[in-house]
Design an enzyme around this catalytic site. Sequence first.
Site, mmCIF file in Angstrom:
data_model
loop_
_atom_site.group_PDB
_atom_site.id
_atom_site.type_symbol
_atom_site.label_atom_id
_atom_site.label_comp_id
_atom_site.label_asym_id
_atom_site.label_seq_id
_atom_site.Cartn_x
_atom_site.Cartn_y
_atom_site.Cartn_z
ATOM 1 N N CYS A 85 0.873 -1.216 -0.037
ATOM 2 C CA CYS A 85 -0.134 0.065 -0.062
ATOM 3 C C CYS A 85 0.708 1.114 0.074
ATOM 4 O O CYS A 85 1.765 1.258 0.832
ATOM 5 C CB CYS A 85 -0.883 -0.003 1.339
ATOM 6 S SG CYS A 85 -1.279 -1.500 2.051
ATOM 7 N N GLU A 147 -7.460 9.500 1.252
ATOM 8 C CA GLU A 147 -7.003 8.988 -0.048
ATOM 9 C C GLU A 147 -7.899 8.356 -0.944
ATOM 10 O O GLU A 147 -8.716 7.837 -0.486
ATOM 11 C CB GLU A 147 -5.468 7.971 0.108
ATOM 12 C CG GLU A 147 -5.647 7.076 0.631
ATOM 13 C CD GLU A 147 -4.284 6.245 1.316
ATOM 14 O OE1 GLU A 147 -3.327 7.032 1.006
ATOM 15 O OE2 GLU A 147 -4.351 4.996 1.127
#
Length: 228
Positions: A85, A147
């Site tokens: 990630c 995000e």
Amino acid sequence: MGFDISQYDEEQVRLMEEMCILVDENDKAYGGDTKKNCHLNENLDKGLLHRAFSVFLFDDQNRLLLQQRAEEKITFPNLFTNTCCSHPLCIPSELIEENQLGVRNAAQRKLEHELGIPPEQVPLDDFKYLTRIHYKSASDGIWGEHEIDYILFIKAPNVTLNVSPNEVKSVRYVTKEELKSMFAETDKNDIQFTPWFRFIAESYLYQWWDNLDNLELQKDHEKIHRFL
């Protein structure tokens, strides 16, 4: 600001100077800012939003590679999550939006940086882009995430792992059933998961996992799924 960033790991502080891609709620890029500024809760509470990606890497037995984030990580240390990630950077090669090439370039770069996987073992064309997730979550009183996260699946049967201990504390391959057991027994075994991985697992992951060999029907490139 009320805190001293030098208290954190030196290498992780250095990485906080990387430039993330700023986007609006429709994922339209409009500039860049430091990873540090993009992860301070005081900025996230004002709406600062950046682009990210989450890689889900599966082996030849359709097992998912998990990582446990290193203790040195400034955000969400020690938590288990999907394979990798991170964020595409505000640089030409990672700003390319056609066929999500910028995100794919970033994913290939970070798989090598965090897990030591050589780029040739994860070719750009092998990444399958499924959809985007918009979420916001605090890590602690100072840091958090806000995000738009590109979900990338890849089948890579025989990757070479050379894990960076500054990024990753541990790795493991799991079956779908094993992952479900890990989620069910978090209180018992003291395993905790990142919030974005939990959102994805509880909503979409198992359906995608069941269709690893037919992901075309699982793609949703138009919608941005919101977890806010």
